[in-house]
Design a protein around this motif. Structure first.
Motif, PDB file in Angstrom:
ATOM      1  N   ASP A 147     -20.153  36.544-136.712  1.00 32.06           N
ATOM      2  CA  ASP A 147     -20.576  35.891-137.949  1.00 32.06           C
ATOM      3  C   ASP A 147     -20.507  34.374-137.770  1.00 32.06           C
ATOM      4  O   ASP A 147     -19.511  33.847-137.278  1.00 32.06           O
ATOM      5  CB  ASP A 147     -19.657  36.334-139.093  1.00 32.06           C
ATOM      6  CG  ASP A 147     -20.153  35.889-140.446  1.00 32.06           C
ATOM      7  OD1 ASP A 147     -20.275  34.664-140.661  1.00 32.06           O
ATOM      8  OD2 ASP A 147     -20.417  36.760-141.287  1.00 32.06           O
ATOM      9  N   PRO A 148     -21.557  33.652-138.145  1.00 30.79           N
ATOM     10  CA  PRO A 148     -21.565  32.190-137.967  1.00 30.79           C
ATOM     11  C   PRO A 148     -20.416  31.486-138.681  1.00 30.79           C
ATOM     12  O   PRO A 148     -19.967  30.428-138.238  1.00 30.79           O
ATOM     13  CB  PRO A 148     -22.904  31.742-138.542  1.00 30.79           C
ATOM     14  CG  PRO A 148     -23.663  32.953-138.878  1.00 30.79           C
ATOM     15  CD  PRO A 148     -22.794  34.149-138.713  1.00 30.79           C
ATOM     16  N   ARG A 149     -19.913  32.073-139.752  1.00 31.66           N
ATOM     17  CA  ARG A 149     -18.796  31.453-140.472  1.00 31.66           C
ATOM     18  C   ARG A 149     -17.531  31.435-139.623  1.00 31.66           C
ATOM     19  O   ARG A 149     -16.667  30.575-139.804  1.00 31.66           O
ATOM     20  CB  ARG A 149     -18.536  32.197-141.783  1.00 31.66           C
ATOM     21  CG  ARG A 149     -19.694  32.099-142.763  1.00 31.66           C
ATOM     22  CD  ARG A 149     -19.480  32.974-143.971  1.00 31.66           C
ATOM     23  NE  ARG A 149     -19.615  34.387-143.592  1.00 31.66           N
ATOM     24  CZ  ARG A 149     -19.572  35.395-144.456  1.00 31.66           C
ATOM     25  NH1 ARG A 149     -19.376  35.172-145.738  1.00 31.66           N
ATOM     26  NH2 ARG A 149     -19.714  36.630-144.040  1.00 31.66           N
ATOM     27  N   ILE A 150     -17.426  32.362-138.685  1.00 32.89           N
ATOM     28  CA  ILE A 150     -16.253  32.429-137.809  1.00 32.89           C
ATOM     29  C   ILE A 150     -16.209  31.211-136.880  1.00 32.89           C
ATOM     30  O   ILE A 150     -15.145  30.702-136.568  1.00 32.89           O
ATOM     31  CB  ILE A 150     -16.277  33.733-136.980  1.00 32.89           C
ATOM     32  CG1 ILE A 150     -16.078  34.941-137.886  1.00 32.89           C
ATOM     33  CG2 ILE A 150     -15.244  33.719-135.874  1.00 32.89           C
ATOM     34  CD1 ILE A 150     -14.699  35.064-138.474  1.00 32.89           C
ATOM     35  N   GLN A 151     -17.361  30.762-136.450  1.00 31.58           N
ATOM     36  CA  GLN A 151     -17.424  29.699-135.451  1.00 31.58           C
ATOM     37  C   GLN A 151     -16.723  28.416-135.889  1.00 31.58           C
ATOM     38  O   GLN A 151     -16.202  27.676-135.063  1.00 31.58           O
ATOM     39  CB  GLN A 151     -18.876  29.397-135.086  1.00 31.58           C
ATOM     40  CG  GLN A 151     -19.678  30.606-134.636  1.00 31.58           C
ATOM     41  CD  GLN A 151     -18.992  31.436-133.562  1.00 31.58           C
ATOM     42  OE1 GLN A 151     -18.495  30.905-132.592  1.00 31.58           O
ATOM     43  NE2 GLN A 151     -18.948  32.749-133.761  1.00 31.58           N
ATOM     44  N   SER A 152     -16.684  28.151-137.184  1.00 37.19           N
ATOM     45  CA  SER A 152     -16.078  26.911-137.665  1.00 37.19           C
ATOM     46  C   SER A 152     -14.606  27.062-138.038  1.00 37.19           C
ATOM     47  O   SER A 152     -13.954  26.097-138.405  1.00 37.19           O
ATOM     48  CB  SER A 152     -16.860  26.381-138.877  1.00 37.19           C
ATOM     49  OG  SER A 152     -16.774  27.311-139.945  1.00 37.19           O
TER      50      SER A 152
END
Length: 94
Positions: free
Chosen positions: A8-13
């Motif tokens: 999930d892209p939210r994990i990357q930050s």
């Protein structure tokens, strides 16, 4: 448990300690009886606070998204109600 949530892209930050906490969460959810999942979710915030970890609204939403896949329909409704109530309380205090 499906590990796709890690993509999930939210994990990357997120900070590494938050990702580690979520990994522990998913592991614990796998081993938690379904009738105890809602209670388990409700204790997560306290556990995170004890570790000095706080989650943004978006990060909390991600944890909810992960958990909701494992809840029965009745508990999904309870979780939705809790989420609505917490959002209303936050808007009063924010």
């Amino acid at each position: 448990m499906n590990e796709d949530w890690k993509k999930d892209p939210r994990i990357q930050s997120m900070k590494p300690e938050k990702i580690a906490f979520l990994s522990e969460l998913t592991s614990q959810i796998q081993n938690t009886p379904k009738n105890q999942l809602l209670n388990r979710f409700m204790t997560l915030n306290a556990e995170a606070n004890q570790r000095g970890i706080s989650f943004s609204d978006e990060e909390t939403q991600l944890m909810t998204d992960i958990l909701i896949n494992y809840l029965n329909p009745a508990d999904r409704g309870k979780l939705a109600l809790l989420r609505t109530l917490s959002q209303k309380l936050a808007s009063r205090h924010g």
